[in-house]
Design a protein around this motif. Structure first.
Motif, PDB file in Angstrom:
ATOM      1  N   HIS A  96       0.812  -1.214   0.000  1.00  0.00           N
ATOM      2  CA  HIS A  96       0.000   0.000   0.000  1.00  0.00           C
ATOM      3  C   HIS A  96       0.848   1.267   0.000  1.00  0.00           C
ATOM      4  O   HIS A  96       0.373   2.341  -0.370  1.00  0.00           O
ATOM      5  CB  HIS A  96      -0.920   0.008   1.225  1.00  0.00           C
ATOM      6  CG  HIS A  96      -0.171   0.017   2.520  1.00  0.00           C
ATOM      7  ND1 HIS A  96       0.370  -1.132   3.079  1.00  0.00           N
ATOM      8  CD2 HIS A  96       0.166   1.041   3.356  1.00  0.00           C
ATOM      9  CE1 HIS A  96       0.981  -0.825   4.214  1.00  0.00           C
ATOM     10  NE2 HIS A  96       0.872   0.476   4.398  1.00  0.00           N
ATOM     11  N   ARG A 124      -3.734  -1.773  -4.454  1.00  0.00           N
ATOM     12  CA  ARG A 124      -2.860  -1.300  -3.374  1.00  0.00           C
ATOM     13  C   ARG A 124      -3.658  -0.881  -2.139  1.00  0.00           C
ATOM     14  O   ARG A 124      -3.135  -0.206  -1.253  1.00  0.00           O
ATOM     15  CB  ARG A 124      -2.020  -0.122  -3.871  1.00  0.00           C
ATOM     16  CG  ARG A 124      -1.119  -0.470  -5.058  1.00  0.00           C
ATOM     17  CD  ARG A 124       0.081  -1.286  -4.649  1.00  0.00           C
ATOM     18  NE  ARG A 124       0.873  -1.721  -5.815  1.00  0.00           N
ATOM     19  CZ  ARG A 124       2.084  -2.242  -5.734  1.00  0.00           C
ATOM     20  NH1 ARG A 124       2.653  -2.399  -4.544  1.00  0.00           N
ATOM     21  NH2 ARG A 124       2.737  -2.625  -6.815  1.00  0.00           N
ATOM     22  N   HIS A 171      -2.735   5.928  -5.263  1.00  0.00           N
ATOM     23  CA  HIS A 171      -2.869   5.639  -3.832  1.00  0.00           C
ATOM     24  C   HIS A 171      -1.877   6.422  -2.977  1.00  0.00           C
ATOM     25  O   HIS A 171      -1.772   6.197  -1.777  1.00  0.00           O
ATOM     26  CB  HIS A 171      -2.724   4.137  -3.578  1.00  0.00           C
ATOM     27  CG  HIS A 171      -1.402   3.564  -4.009  1.00  0.00           C
ATOM     28  ND1 HIS A 171      -1.011   3.505  -5.327  1.00  0.00           N
ATOM     29  CD2 HIS A 171      -0.370   3.034  -3.293  1.00  0.00           C
ATOM     30  CE1 HIS A 171       0.193   2.957  -5.405  1.00  0.00           C
ATOM     31  NE2 HIS A 171       0.599   2.677  -4.188  1.00  0.00           N
TER      32      HIS A 171
END
Length: 334
Positions: A96, A124, A171
């Motif tokens: 992530h 992610r 992200h």
């Protein structure tokens, strides 16, 4: 750990040096080795990538760049060595926080651009709804708002690649890894990507990218790792690589002879009214004094530092440099 190749070496103490200077590392790798079917693809790679830096892995195709990046990201496991990415020795568990653009591009052709970005963000951990919102925002920011609801198959190759790059960033990762990101982009979009990379670094994001194009690394990178034949004979600041080759002096004089010539280095090369030689270790001032006192008649004098291409040749060798030029004939002929 030290790896030596001829007169060049890269030291595993780069991490210690960074720690001593109070610079945290986004990536620290030591002694990475990878073999495929008994053939060693990467042999003993050490890397220390400071947080917030732009770091380039520079070498010809087949040198081990992609394998090194995949080991750093945990996509493949090294046969030996260690790596710590954003404080974790299990980088696949912190996906992530990482954005990754692989060398092999791939988007679903029937997906709309904004959906493709949201989908990559979801992989992610980003919720799809938020991914769509951010995706539209990114597309607008980068001049692709008109393409948000168009299918990937309807986009040009360059536009599709930009969509995938935005999907790598949606992200908001702390670390972005690009594998040959400039491949397939025209000059205009290469410039846009360079500006994007600079912008990421200004925001504190760490960017590491592989390339076989020296110009991109020279313009963008704070530090580079030069890789050839699966080994890294140099890793460190770009300026340090360039400083391995003495700066060159270009001197033009009115007079062709005189007592001042004794002050020139013994390896000075004379062409017409010009002299060419490495900058003396004592600096330029003593030479200038001798030229003036000897009435050489200085018409012009310039000191040129070695470029990253010259440093690459000196560090990696002529064979690696030729392979690099074959990978990128446009730059070689520039």
């Amino acid at each position: 750990m030290n790896i030596a190749l001829g007169d060049w070496s890269v030291s595993g103490n780069r991490a210690q040096d960074a720690a001593a200077q109070g610079t945290p590392l986004a990536i620290h790798a030591s002694g990475l080795v990878k073999r495929f079917d008994g053939v060693t693809a990467v042999e003993g790679v050490d890397l220390a990538v400071p947080e917030g830096s732009v770091y380039g892995i520079l070498g010809p195709n087949g040198a081990g760049k992609t394998t090194t990046l995949r080991m750093l990201l945990g996509i493949i496991e090294p046969d030996a060595g260690e790596r710590v990415v954003l404080g974790s020795d299990r980088p696949h568990e912190i996906a992530h926080a990482i954005g990754y653009l692989p060398e092999e591009r791939g988007l679903y052709p029937a997906m709309k651009a904004v959906e493709a970005i949201a989908f990559l963000g979801a992989l992610r951990g980003l919720p799809l709804r938020e991914g769509r919102r951010r995706g539209r925002e990114l597309l607008e920011t980068h001049g692709l708002g008109h393409a948000a609801d168009r299918q990937i198959r309807q986009l040009s190759k360059g536009m599709a690649q930009q969509v995938q790059i935005l999907g790598t960033l949606v992200h908001r990762p702390r670390l972005v890894v690009f594998d040959e990101p400039f491949s397939g982009l025209d000059a205009l979009n290469q410039g846009r990507l360079e500006r994007m990379i600079r912008g990421l670094a200004e925001q504190g994001t760490t960017v590491i990218f592989s390339t076989h194009v020296i110009a991109h690394a020279e313009r963008l990178c704070d530090e580079v790792a030069i890789i050839a034949g699966g080994k890294v004979p140099f890793a460190g600041p770009v300026d340090l690589a360039r400083d391995r080759i003495p700066a060159q002096v270009r001197l033009e004089t009115r007079e062709r002879d005189g007592v001042w010539r004794a002050a020139l280095p013994c390896d000075a090369r004379h062409e017409g009214n010009f002299w060419f030689f490495p900058l003396p270790e004592t600096g330029i001032e003593p030479l200038l004094r001798a030229l003036i006192e000897g009435e050489a008649g200085i018409l012009s004098l310039s000191i040129e530092r070695a470029g990253l291409h010259d440093a690459f040749v000196a560090i990696a060798g002529e064979a690696a440099a030729r392979a690099l030029e074959q990978d990128n004939p446009v730059e070689a002929g520039a």
